[in-house]
Design a protein around this motif. Sequence first.
Motif, PDB file in Angstrom:
ATOM      1  N   ILE A  87      40.334  47.093  42.110  1.00  0.00           N
ATOM      2  CA  ILE A  87      39.889  46.049  42.911  1.00  0.00           C
ATOM      3  C   ILE A  87      40.625  44.644  42.914  1.00  0.00           C
ATOM      4  O   ILE A  87      40.686  44.026  44.104  1.00  0.00           O
ATOM      5  CB  ILE A  87      38.333  45.889  42.528  1.00  0.00           C
ATOM      6  CG1 ILE A  87      37.611  47.246  42.753  1.00  0.00           C
ATOM      7  CG2 ILE A  87      37.644  44.800  43.401  1.00  0.00           C
ATOM      8  CD1 ILE A  87      36.016  47.191  42.319  1.00  0.00           C
ATOM      9  N   ALA A  88      41.080  44.374  41.802  1.00  0.00           N
ATOM     10  CA  ALA A  88      41.731  43.057  41.824  1.00  0.00           C
ATOM     11  C   ALA A  88      42.919  43.266  42.528  1.00  0.00           C
ATOM     12  O   ALA A  88      43.545  42.180  43.139  1.00  0.00           O
ATOM     13  CB  ALA A  88      42.122  42.973  40.029  1.00  0.00           C
ATOM     14  N   ILE A 142      28.262  43.547  37.498  1.00  0.00           N
ATOM     15  CA  ILE A 142      28.538  43.381  38.950  1.00  0.00           C
ATOM     16  C   ILE A 142      29.736  43.024  39.173  1.00  0.00           C
ATOM     17  O   ILE A 142      30.109  41.896  38.770  1.00  0.00           O
ATOM     18  CB  ILE A 142      27.413  42.715  39.605  1.00  0.00           C
ATOM     19  CG1 ILE A 142      25.953  43.210  39.516  1.00  0.00           C
ATOM     20  CG2 ILE A 142      27.524  42.864  41.155  1.00  0.00           C
ATOM     21  CD1 ILE A 142      24.807  42.455  40.203  1.00  0.00           C
ATOM     22  N   ILE A 143      30.612  43.725  39.835  1.00  0.00           N
ATOM     23  CA  ILE A 143      31.909  43.451  40.197  1.00  0.00           C
ATOM     24  C   ILE A 143      32.092  43.260  41.759  1.00  0.00           C
ATOM     25  O   ILE A 143      31.747  44.297  42.611  1.00  0.00           O
ATOM     26  CB  ILE A 143      32.943  44.287  39.794  1.00  0.00           C
ATOM     27  CG1 ILE A 143      33.219  44.689  38.122  1.00  0.00           C
ATOM     28  CG2 ILE A 143      34.373  44.192  40.050  1.00  0.00           C
ATOM     29  CD1 ILE A 143      34.187  45.729  37.496  1.00  0.00           C
ATOM     30  N   ALA A 144      32.058  42.083  42.220  1.00  0.00           N
ATOM     31  CA  ALA A 144      31.918  41.868  43.644  1.00  0.00           C
ATOM     32  C   ALA A 144      33.030  41.160  44.367  1.00  0.00           C
ATOM     33  O   ALA A 144      33.541  39.988  43.720  1.00  0.00           O
ATOM     34  CB  ALA A 144      30.499  40.994  44.022  1.00  0.00           C
ATOM     35  N   VAL A 145      33.441  41.628  45.441  1.00  0.00           N
ATOM     36  CA  VAL A 145      34.427  41.057  46.284  1.00  0.00           C
ATOM     37  C   VAL A 145      33.720  40.265  47.123  1.00  0.00           C
ATOM     38  O   VAL A 145      33.036  40.716  48.222  1.00  0.00           O
ATOM     39  CB  VAL A 145      35.225  42.204  46.960  1.00  0.00           C
ATOM     40  CG1 VAL A 145      36.341  41.390  47.789  1.00  0.00           C
ATOM     41  CG2 VAL A 145      36.018  42.788  45.942  1.00  0.00           C
ATOM     42  N   THR A 172      35.462  34.191  37.726  1.00  0.00           N
ATOM     43  CA  THR A 172      36.045  34.360  39.027  1.00  0.00           C
ATOM     44  C   THR A 172      37.404  34.781  38.577  1.00  0.00           C
ATOM     45  O   THR A 172      38.177  34.140  37.739  1.00  0.00           O
ATOM     46  CB  THR A 172      35.961  33.194  39.954  1.00  0.00           C
ATOM     47  OG1 THR A 172      34.698  32.898  40.210  1.00  0.00           O
ATOM     48  CG2 THR A 172      36.792  33.498  41.370  1.00  0.00           C
ATOM     49  N   TYR A 173      37.934  35.891  39.218  1.00  0.00           N
ATOM     50  CA  TYR A 173      39.364  36.414  39.200  1.00  0.00           C
ATOM     51  C   TYR A 173      40.116  35.631  40.143  1.00  0.00           C
ATOM     52  O   TYR A 173      39.639  35.730  41.539  1.00  0.00           O
ATOM     53  CB  TYR A 173      39.249  37.770  39.255  1.00  0.00           C
ATOM     54  CG  TYR A 173      40.871  38.574  39.210  1.00  0.00           C
ATOM     55  CD1 TYR A 173      41.421  38.734  38.234  1.00  0.00           C
ATOM     56  CD2 TYR A 173      41.270  38.808  40.553  1.00  0.00           C
ATOM     57  CE1 TYR A 173      42.904  39.407  38.233  1.00  0.00           C
ATOM     58  CE2 TYR A 173      42.587  39.454  40.696  1.00  0.00           C
ATOM     59  CZ  TYR A 173      43.376  39.449  39.596  1.00  0.00           C
ATOM     60  OH  TYR A 173      44.509  39.961  39.731  1.00  0.00           O
ATOM     61  N   PRO A 174      41.375  35.286  40.009  1.00  0.00           N
ATOM     62  CA  PRO A 174      42.094  35.214  38.524  1.00  0.00           C
ATOM     63  C   PRO A 174      42.078  33.955  38.071  1.00  0.00           C
ATOM     64  O   PRO A 174      42.736  33.385  37.129  1.00  0.00           O
ATOM     65  CB  PRO A 174      43.730  35.468  39.224  1.00  0.00           C
ATOM     66  CG  PRO A 174      43.811  35.063  40.421  1.00  0.00           C
ATOM     67  CD  PRO A 174      42.323  35.077  41.187  1.00  0.00           C
TER      68      PRO A 174
END
Length: 198
Positions: A87-88, A142-145, A172-174
């Motif tokens: 996802i990243a 929860i991993i959310a875009v 927040t990534y990154p």
Amino acid sequence: MFKKHMGKTIGLFISQLVLFSEAIAMSDTIDVTQLHGTELYVVVGFYVFQTIVGIYFGNRYDRKTCVKDLIYQLKSKDFATSTFEKIAALVDRDPDSRLTIYLLRTKQNSQPQQKAAFEQLLVEETRKSDIIAKWSNDEYLIIAVENAVKPSTMIERIRQNSPVSFLVGYATYPVEGEQLQQLLQVAKERMYATRTTK
């Protein structure tokens, strides 16, 4: 096992019940034991057809139930960990997107019914593209875009309808980390710093 085939079982039972009722209704006018040739084939064919119809619609019910169960099933910790990098990588290609992880911790003394309702709420208030995983007994990830400009209202919606109190932290990534463990650490620190409750 019965739950998995409940629709087919009920469908078969109903079809046989209908056939039994029809047989009683026709017993006054038709003697089944006296049927021969084409007439017998028609009766047997009708019996088989009606049985197949009952099983068919029961099977459709079972399949829909199975899909619903899969939708409401939380992902595992291993699944979330292995999916994060994929996802990243997708987010890296889209400048208008950001990847946010949310770590939610419920109260330890929550009742099983409340936990089940909370887990279903997590799925209902998130999108199909989001990853919802049970991180530990009382923690959910929860991993959310999300849209890089528009702030998400997901947590507010969950909080408004949640049957249990919970703490929440996010990262927040990154910007705040490129590895999942780094992001989790930031989320935990933020969770306990704010002490946000329902």
